[in-house]
Motif scaffolding. Structure first.
Motif, PDB file in Angstrom:
ATOM      1  N   ALA A 220       0.898  -1.130  -0.081  1.00 22.00           N
ATOM      2  CA  ALA A 220      -0.060   0.029   0.000  1.00 22.00           C
ATOM      3  C   ALA A 220       0.801   1.110  -0.008  1.00 22.00           C
ATOM      4  O   ALA A 220       0.455   2.477  -0.716  1.00 22.00           O
ATOM      5  N   GLU A 221       2.033   1.289   0.785  1.00 20.59           N
ATOM      6  CA  GLU A 221       2.884   2.540   0.737  1.00 20.59           C
ATOM      7  C   GLU A 221       3.297   2.806  -0.412  1.00 20.59           C
ATOM      8  O   GLU A 221       3.383   4.122  -1.002  1.00 20.59           O
TER       9      GLU A 221
ATOM     10  N   ARG B 249      -5.948   1.605  -1.061  1.00 26.53           N
ATOM     11  CA  ARG B 249      -6.993   1.185  -0.114  1.00 26.53           C
ATOM     12  C   ARG B 249      -7.636  -0.315  -0.284  1.00 26.53           C
ATOM     13  O   ARG B 249      -7.767  -1.015   0.648  1.00 26.53           O
TER      14      ARG B 249
ATOM     15  N   GLU C 290      -4.960  -2.213   1.715  1.00 32.07           N
ATOM     16  CA  GLU C 290      -5.202  -1.937   3.107  1.00 32.07           C
ATOM     17  C   GLU C 290      -6.465  -2.704   3.556  1.00 32.07           C
ATOM     18  O   GLU C 290      -6.473  -3.358   4.663  1.00 32.07           O
TER      19      GLU C 290
ATOM     20  N   THR D 147      -5.815  -6.752   3.611  1.00 34.52           N
ATOM     21  CA  THR D 147      -4.929  -6.947   4.729  1.00 34.52           C
ATOM     22  C   THR D 147      -5.427  -6.839   5.974  1.00 34.52           C
ATOM     23  O   THR D 147      -5.442  -8.006   7.007  1.00 34.52           O
ATOM     24  N   ASP D 148      -6.239  -6.005   6.155  1.00 35.83           N
ATOM     25  CA  ASP D 148      -6.652  -5.777   7.643  1.00 35.83           C
ATOM     26  C   ASP D 148      -7.774  -6.635   7.558  1.00 35.83           C
ATOM     27  O   ASP D 148      -8.021  -7.099   8.946  1.00 35.83           O
TER      28      ASP D 148
ATOM     29  N   ARG E 293       1.385  -6.880   7.829  1.00 33.31           N
ATOM     30  CA  ARG E 293       1.608  -5.414   8.173  1.00 33.31           C
ATOM     31  C   ARG E 293       2.959  -5.571   9.093  1.00 33.31           C
ATOM     32  O   ARG E 293       3.008  -6.336  10.019  1.00 33.31           O
TER      33      ARG E 293
ATOM     34  N   GLN F 207       3.183  -0.760   7.443  1.00 36.47           N
ATOM     35  CA  GLN F 207       2.895  -0.937   5.879  1.00 36.47           C
ATOM     36  C   GLN F 207       2.050  -2.298   5.787  1.00 36.47           C
ATOM     37  O   GLN F 207       2.469  -3.201   6.366  1.00 36.47           O
ATOM     38  N   ARG F 208       1.439  -2.432   4.838  1.00 38.79           N
ATOM     39  CA  ARG F 208       0.361  -3.347   4.527  1.00 38.79           C
ATOM     40  C   ARG F 208       0.847  -3.843   3.045  1.00 38.79           C
ATOM     41  O   ARG F 208       0.931  -3.098   2.028  1.00 38.79           O
TER      42      ARG F 208
END
Length: 814
Positions: free
Chosen positions: A406-407, A436, A439, A442-443, A527, A531-532
């Motif tokens: 994502a970064e 997004r 993210e 991953t979340d 994560r 960072q994801r």
């Protein structure tokens, strides 16, 4: 494919591409290798058009394989090709379609039109000869973006086309006869070629015999031979003689630049009669004469009119004539003088030389591999010598383990937004959408993990593929518009973050396709420091590596550490029935080397903090006891840093390998080691790095090596997944995932010390685990009596003092 001749049977196989005028063909080819547009979009546009035609026209056929054979001047010639489309027109006539994509508002240049029309005519000729009925070729031009279709009929005179084919065949046959004469001269020189040194060392006779047997029987060979035995020379000598005498091509593949230089030195020694040409390929980023690496005809002067300038200057032929060994610096200067791309000239030369020395990537990485190694390429006349082949396992995994973080997407969004034009706002929003998606994915997956919190986490779980596939059409459309904007405003730039992200997404999607339903892959989300990242992890690259290796005449893999042999054979994709293993014992006198295991320290992750100080003290004392330079190797940069800050004075200048060091800084360290002007040096470096593998320390440059711990890979989700996979496949999960790669680094590092019968020195292993299974099983047999390492226990400093005391060479070092 290149024209395939059989001079004995008088047969010639040609593709439609072989029959096209090479200059016309290549006027468009530059962007295929380095540009943006035609790398992915052309295929997608072709496919969509063909799928629609299949649905709407019952007579339509796509990708029609064609082959026709005829006799001409004593030769039996076969022409093959694959027509984009074949259908019945409204008047019942067979129509051959040649499908091409055009940029928005673009027009065909005269050269482009001539090339495309010739392709269509050749396919039409094939169909007419096979079906013996009237045929009509046409161009199907599809505009990128709008996908509007423009059908343009092509004039077709079957007799004129056939006459052109015969003229081209005549030219190719004449060229073949000239090449055959040159090949006979090379074969004659090969028969006279002497071994590159006055005599073979102990062990080299066995290597030569094993290589000759593998080549003669079209087998593969995995060769384990001690560092310093001269296995490169002993392998290249019989391999080169075999290839030159039979017209085969040789590729020498390495993991590091230093290994390429060593291979080239051997090749120069073997080329006393200048009978063959060898070439070293350098990375594209280091061969860019424009300093920006933007491979586009409309932007880079070295790309503009590339093939016309190539032909008019004759730069390739002059390089071949002037340099038996083609080095990157020479190619760069000559190409820059001719205002043609140096990297592309390097690629041109690969088809003109007999030996290519290059990185593994050019054979095995699907995104940068040479066309010689394409999936449908015939490699039966190709021999591979792969140096330090144990490194190819990890490299192979990396080629098929794409990731998105994502970064990176966020940074691409921020940089794109600064552009100011509406297209920049659009692609910036798209990059943010990619971020997004990563993210959210991953979340969501980490929430499913038991005990998940806000810290660093990683989990294996099926990725929600639809969320990523939904991005593809949006990215494609924006990508096309962005290219058009850059073309119109002349604003192409190197390292474009959106372009990089676009291709990262495509590679990731390709990874999702490859991994579907395959146990050799895992999907991961992690994560780290906030960072994801989502990743497709390839645990076993064997079927991909094996698809290349299996097509070669012979592949020879070299290393000082290939134990256990079945582990490397299977994970590298070698066919068991076609692969032999040869282990050459060390020929060096045992009394020239002392191995000592320091069992007073421990380096497990849990015990490290309390052992940093003792390790620093033992290492300093050891270095002080050695009359010369010492190399100390650690499992990681962080471990190295902890010990370095605690290191007592050792009476030597301490040099430290930095994680961010460039080639120049690494060369400076080697210069300090090799020069007596700077005094004795203690070099702290990482195992598996440039100072631990593939570099020579001849003579008295190095007198001792210390290896701190078994150098196991760090404990991570990836290593745990590998452990589980190896448990399932080999029932040796921990050993294969951790011990084998770690101990391979240990043995490789120790091999830097004794590289000739005259070399002497001490090898110190700092960790009690070296005395116990499974680590002890991977120590070289010649270090121990009956496989028992217990007698090696001792104090490294005392062992060094005892070893060097009274030796004739100790005084000359001090």
């Amino acid at each position: 494919m290149a024209p395939r001749f059989d001079g004995d049977e008088m047969t010639l196989e040609l593709s439609v591409q072989d029959l096209l005028d090479s200059v016309l063909l290549r006027n468009l080819g530059f962007s295929n290798r380095g540009g943006y547009e035609r790398l992915w979009l052309g295929q997608a546009i072709h496919s969509r058009y063909q799928e629609q035609a299949l649905a709407e026209d019952g007579s339509f056929r796509r990708e029609v394989a064609l082959s026709y054979t005829f006799d001409y001047r004593g030769w039996r010639i076969t022409v093959t090709g694959r027509a984009d489309g074949l259908r019945r027109g409204d008047d019942g006539v067979r129509v051959v379609e040649e499908i091409k994509s055009l940029r928005r508002g673009g027009q065909l240049s005269p050269a482009q039109r001539e090339l495309y029309e010739r392709q269509a005519q050749l396919y039409a000729w094939l169909v007419s000869r096979l079906d013996e009925e009237e045929v009509r070729p046409e161009l199907v031009l599809i505009e990128i973006g709008s996908e509007e279709i423009d059908r343009q009929p092509v004039e077709f005179d079957v007799r004129a086309v056939e006459a052109g084919i015969k003229r081209r065949a005549s030219a190719l046959i004449r060229s073949f006869e000239g090449q055959r004469h040159a090949a006979r001269e090379r074969a004659s020189a090969a028969a006279r070629m002497p071994f590159p040194y006055p005599e073979k060392r102990s062990g080299q006779h066995e290597i030569v015999d094993a290589v000759e047997s593998a080549l003669a029987h079209k087998e593969h060979l995995l060769m384990q031979a001690p560092t310093g035995i001269g296995k490169t020379a002993a392998t290249l000598y019989p391999t080169l003689r075999y290839c030159l005498s039979r017209g085969k091509r040789l590729f020498v593949l390495t993991a590091k630049t230093l290994q390429q230089e060593m291979a080239l030195e051997v090749l120069k020694l073997l080329n006393g009669e200048q009978a063959f040409r060898s070439l070293r390929l350098r990375a594209k980023s280091k061969m860019c004469a424009n300093d920006q690496i933007i491979c586009h005809e409309e932007y880079c002067p070295y790309a503009k009119d590339y093939y016309l300038k190539l032909q008019s200057t004759g730069v390739v032929g002059r390089l071949i004539d002037d340099y038996p060994t083609l080095e990157p610096d020479d190619i760069f200067e000559r190409a820059r003088e001719a205002v043609v791309c140096p990297f592309e000239v390097s690629l041109e030369l690969t088809g003109q030389v007999q030996v290519v020395v290059c990185d593994y990537n050019y054979a095995f990485d699907p995104y940068v591999a040479l066309s010689d190694f394409a999936g449908d390429a015939d490699l039966s006349d190709t021999v591979l010598v792969v140096d330090e082949i144990h490194n190819l396992v990890d490299r192979g995994r990396g080629y098929y383990s794409p990731a998105l973080d994502a970064e990176t997407a966020r940074r691409a969004a921020e940089r794109s937004m600064r552009g100011g034009a509406p297209i920049h706002l659009r692609i910036g929003n798209l990059c943010a959408q990619v971020a997004r998606t990563i993210e959210r994915t991953t979340d969501a997956l980490l929430e499913l993990e038991i005990g998940s919190g806000d810290g660093d986490r990683a989990v294996e779980a099926p990725l929600p593929e639809d969320a990523f596939w939904e991005l593809r059409p949006l990215l494609d459309e924006a990508f096309i518009d962005y290219l058009e904007h850059n073309r119109e405003t002349k604003s192409f730039r190197a390292d474009d973050p959106f372009v990089s992200l676009y291709f990262d997404v495509l590679r990731f999607l390709n990874g999702l396709v490859l991994s579907a339903g395959d146990d050799a892959f895992s999907h991961c989300a992690e994560r780290r420091r906030g960072q994801r990242t989502v990743r497709v992890l390839c645990k076993d690259p064997s079927r991909f590596l094996g698809s290349v290796i299996g097509r070669t005449h012979t592949t020879i893999g070299l290393s000082a550490t290939l134990s256990p042999s079945d582990f490397y054979r299977d994970l590298l994709g070698f066919e068991s029935a076609r692969t032999s293993f040869e282990a050459i014992p060390s020929p060096f006198p045992a009394e020239n080397r002392r191995v000592v295991i320091d069992s007073t320290v421990a380096t497990t992750y849990r015990e490290r903090p309390s052992n940093y100080q003792p390790i620093a003290e033992r290492l300093s004392a050891f270095a002080a006891a050695v009359p010369g330079n010492c190399l100390a190797l650690f499992p990681s940069y962080s471990f190295l840093a902890e010990v370095a800050t605690r290191l007592p004075e050792a009476g030597k200048r301490v040099l430290i390998q930095e994680q961010t060091a460039n080639d120049r800084e690494r060369q400076e360290i080697l210069h300090h080691l090799r020069s007596a002007l700077f005094g004795d040096v203690l070099l702290l470096a990482v195992a598996g790095g440039v100072f631990a593998e593939g570099v020579d320390y001849p003579g008295d440059i190095l007198k001792a090596v210390a290896v701190v711990g078994p150098c196991l890979p760090g404990l991570s989700l990836e290593q745990r997944l590998l452990k589980d996979y190896y448990d399932e496949r080999f029932e040796r999960g921990f050993e294969y995932a951790f011990v084998v790669p770690g101990m391979t680094r240990v043995v490789q590092a120790a091999g830097r010390l004794i590289r000739s019968a005259e070399d002497t020195g001490v090898i110190a292993l700092l960790d009690r685990r070296f005395l116990h299974k499974p680590y002890r099983q991977h120590l070289p047999e010649d270090w121990m009596d009956d496989g028992n390492p217990t007698p090696l226990k001792g104090d490294p400093a005392r062992a060094a003092l005892d070893f060097f005391a009274g030796r004739d060479d100790s005084e000359s070092v001090n």
